[in-house]
Design a protein around this motif. Structure first.
Motif, mmCIF file in Angstrom:
data_model
loop_
_atom_site.group_PDB
_atom_site.id
_atom_site.type_symbol
_atom_site.label_atom_id
_atom_site.label_comp_id
_atom_site.label_asym_id
_atom_site.label_seq_id
_atom_site.Cartn_x
_atom_site.Cartn_y
_atom_site.Cartn_z
ATOM 1 N N THR A 118 41.107 -13.134 -72.703
ATOM 2 C CA THR A 118 40.971 -14.140 -71.890
ATOM 3 C C THR A 118 39.018 -14.268 -72.924
ATOM 4 O O THR A 118 39.201 -15.842 -72.682
ATOM 5 N N THR A 119 39.126 -13.320 -72.894
ATOM 6 C CA THR A 119 37.499 -13.248 -73.605
ATOM 7 C C THR A 119 37.358 -14.141 -74.985
ATOM 8 O O THR A 119 36.105 -14.679 -75.143
ATOM 9 N N LEU A 120 38.467 -13.509 -75.505
ATOM 10 C CA LEU A 120 39.091 -14.079 -77.356
ATOM 11 C C LEU A 120 38.935 -15.820 -77.231
ATOM 12 O O LEU A 120 38.120 -16.097 -77.674
ATOM 13 N N ILE A 121 39.953 -15.800 -75.859
ATOM 14 C CA ILE A 121 39.882 -17.356 -76.243
ATOM 15 C C ILE A 121 38.820 -17.831 -75.555
ATOM 16 O O ILE A 121 38.877 -19.262 -76.575
ATOM 17 N N ARG A 122 38.481 -17.866 -74.530
ATOM 18 C CA ARG A 122 37.041 -18.414 -74.255
ATOM 19 C C ARG A 122 35.599 -18.763 -75.193
ATOM 20 O O ARG A 122 34.888 -19.524 -75.580
ATOM 21 N N ILE A 123 36.318 -17.795 -76.274
ATOM 22 C CA ILE A 123 34.975 -17.678 -77.330
ATOM 23 C C ILE A 123 35.297 -18.547 -78.495
ATOM 24 O O ILE A 123 35.122 -19.628 -78.883
ATOM 25 N N ILE A 124 36.983 -18.292 -78.663
ATOM 26 C CA ILE A 124 37.709 -19.730 -79.508
ATOM 27 C C ILE A 124 36.710 -20.834 -79.041
ATOM 28 O O ILE A 124 37.173 -21.864 -79.681
ATOM 29 N N ASN A 125 36.818 -21.098 -77.939
ATOM 30 C CA ASN A 125 36.683 -23.084 -77.346
ATOM 31 C C ASN A 125 35.369 -22.881 -77.428
ATOM 32 O O ASN A 125 34.855 -23.498 -76.488
ATOM 33 N N GLN A 126 34.968 -21.770 -78.013
ATOM 34 C CA GLN A 126 32.929 -22.188 -77.301
ATOM 35 C C GLN A 126 32.741 -22.099 -76.256
ATOM 36 O O GLN A 126 31.285 -22.754 -75.972
ATOM 37 N N ILE A 127 33.805 -21.611 -75.103
ATOM 38 C CA ILE A 127 33.109 -21.362 -73.697
ATOM 39 C C ILE A 127 31.760 -20.487 -73.676
ATOM 40 O O ILE A 127 30.888 -20.369 -72.816
ATOM 41 N N THR A 128 32.500 -18.627 -74.086
ATOM 42 C CA THR A 128 31.673 -17.592 -74.529
ATOM 43 C C THR A 128 31.125 -17.798 -75.925
ATOM 44 O O THR A 128 31.956 -18.378 -76.423
ATOM 45 N N ILE A 129 30.013 -17.249 -75.634
ATOM 46 C CA ILE A 129 29.684 -16.959 -77.334
ATOM 47 C C ILE A 129 29.317 -15.637 -77.902
ATOM 48 O O ILE A 129 29.031 -14.803 -76.887
ATOM 49 N N GLN A 130 30.219 -15.223 -78.680
ATOM 50 C CA GLN A 130 30.046 -13.985 -79.031
ATOM 51 C C GLN A 130 28.380 -13.507 -79.624
ATOM 52 O O GLN A 130 28.095 -13.926 -79.643
ATOM 53 N N ASP A 131 28.449 -11.835 -79.245
ATOM 54 C CA ASP A 131 27.109 -11.272 -79.868
ATOM 55 C C ASP A 131 27.578 -10.661 -81.397
ATOM 56 O O ASP A 131 26.562 -11.259 -82.315
ATOM 57 N N SER A 132 29.268 -10.755 -81.889
ATOM 58 C CA SER A 132 28.744 -10.702 -83.312
ATOM 59 C C SER A 132 30.021 -11.170 -84.119
ATOM 60 O O SER A 132 30.998 -11.231 -82.892
ATOM 61 N N GLY A 133 30.246 -11.186 -84.999
ATOM 62 C CA GLY A 133 31.950 -11.788 -85.544
ATOM 63 C C GLY A 133 31.359 -12.902 -85.761
ATOM 64 O O GLY A 133 30.556 -13.976 -85.066
ATOM 65 N N SER A 134 32.709 -13.433 -86.206
ATOM 66 C CA SER A 134 32.433 -15.492 -86.692
ATOM 67 C C SER A 134 34.263 -15.497 -86.391
ATOM 68 O O SER A 134 35.328 -15.127 -86.512
ATOM 69 N N VAL A 135 33.916 -17.312 -86.064
ATOM 70 C CA VAL A 135 35.005 -17.808 -85.242
ATOM 71 C C VAL A 135 35.211 -19.085 -87.353
ATOM 72 O O VAL A 135 34.368 -19.439 -86.750
ATOM 73 N N TYR A 136 36.664 -19.160 -87.344
ATOM 74 C CA TYR A 136 36.516 -20.261 -88.543
ATOM 75 C C TYR A 136 38.109 -20.764 -88.077
ATOM 76 O O TYR A 136 39.029 -20.621 -87.985
ATOM 77 N N LEU A 137 37.789 -22.284 -88.138
ATOM 78 C CA LEU A 137 38.767 -23.295 -87.278
ATOM 79 C C LEU A 137 38.802 -23.918 -89.329
ATOM 80 O O LEU A 137 38.123 -24.713 -89.591
#
Ligand code: ADP
Ligand code: MG
Length: 308
Positions: free
Chosen positions: A44-63
């Motif tokens: 769920t944490t990863l899913i929330r990061i992909i949905n920009q509800i939670t912000i990751q501390d490091s790393g990146s996401v690409y759509l």
């Protein structure tokens, strides 16, 4: 660009607790991607990061090759794990409102909603209040709202929890159809039954780490047992069983057959091919049944988690 969604080395901490440790996944366009893992793994944490509800501390996401930005939300349909609808609002008013929030015009929203409500046979709920519906019913409505605007990426967090088997099947079929119509789907689950029928690709997350990912069929090949389920008849079944036991690793098998005789699971050693076994069997018995034993997603899950 073949991947619709990519995460690169995404980490997330809650205080000192690492909820995601450098997790990288690549979700190919047009696939159904299963995000698997025990409770608390970090799905769920990863899913929330992909949905920009939670912000990751490091790393990146690409759509679709672009670093994730606020406007990308329009391209994503998201069914959260915690389902929330306004309890005292009527179903119809609410779904129309939510559909318009997602950018559909009122008339387009009505048209799409009519289609989905008929399809899922929930038309007579239109004037009911959400609080009058069961959990499964409310979930069906939320599913409709998630897919309504036809986003290219659909993310379902534990979509089957709360559904009875009949409705779970209906949702499964809808997910398959959405994929066939071009959507890319990510769904999380801690239950493996749904994985076999749905997933082309999986990633297994355990204690914040990705411990396995790839095409499900390739992973199955990697984990294959080299074992076969066989049904045999012979002149002397006891004698044959003894012989087989001296040559192979053998255990009792259980399957339906119209033949008496013996049913065994036979494991061949790594160098041997199915044909080597089959040749031996045909020399000593009548072969009525011969089937490779394939590891289930659940077998793979349990074995990989144990080894980590
Ligand atoms: P999953 O969906 O795989 O069951 P989650 O991503 O929900 O797991 O949670 C992963 C871990 O992170 C859990 O141990 C959970 O308690 C913790 N966690 C999740 N969200 C928060 C938060 N907002 N604050 C503190 N801990 C959290
Ligand atoms: Mg979860």
């Amino acid at each position: 660009m073949n991947d619709l969604l990519v995460t690169k080395s995404v980490s997330k901490y809650f205080g000192d607790f690492c909820a995601l440790n450098k997790v990288s996944i690549a979700v190919p366009k047009g696939c159904i991607f299963g995000l698997l893992g025990p409770n608390g793994a970090g799905k769920t944490t990863l899913i929330r990061i992909i949905n920009q509800i939670t912000i990751q501390d490091s790393g990146s996401v690409y759509l679709d090759g672009e670093p994730l930005q606020p406007h990308h939300i329009q391209n994503i349909g998201y069914l959260p794990e915690e389902r929330g609808l306004y309890k005292s609002m009527k179903v119809g008013e609410q779904v129309l409102y939510l559909a318009q929030l997602k950018g559909l015009s009122k008339s387009e929203a009505k048209k799409q909603l009519k289609y989905w409500f008929e399809k899922l046979e929930i038309g007579d709920w239109w004037n009911k209040k959400i609080q009058e519906l069961s959990k499964g019913m409310a979930q069906k409505i939320q599913f409709v709202v998630t897919v309504l605007h036809r986003p290219k990426l659909l993310i379902f967090d534990e979509p089957f929890s709360g559904f009875d088997p009949i409705n779970a099947n209906i949702i499964k079929d809808e997910i398959l159809q959405l994929r066939d119509e071009g959507a890319t789907v990510i769904f999380s689950t801690h239950r493996m039954e749904s994985v076999e029928e749905l997933c082309d690709h999986i990633a297994l997350i355990h204690e914040s780490n990705k411990i396995l990912d790839g095409k499900l069929i390739d992973i199955k090949k990697q984990y294959k047992f080299n074992a076969f389920e066989v049904g045999l008849t012979s002149e002397n079944d006891n004698e044959l069983t003894k012989k087989l036991k001296s040559k192979f690793q053998v255990s009792e098998a259980d399957f339906k057959s119209i033949h008496d005789g013996i049913k065994l699971n036979i494991k061949v050693s790594n160098g041997d091919s199915p044909n080597d076994l089959l040749m031996y069997l045909t020399q000593h018995a009548q072969v009525h049944h011969f089937k490779e034993l394939v590891p289930s997603a659940s077998d793979i899950f349990i074995q990989t988690v144990k080894n980590n």
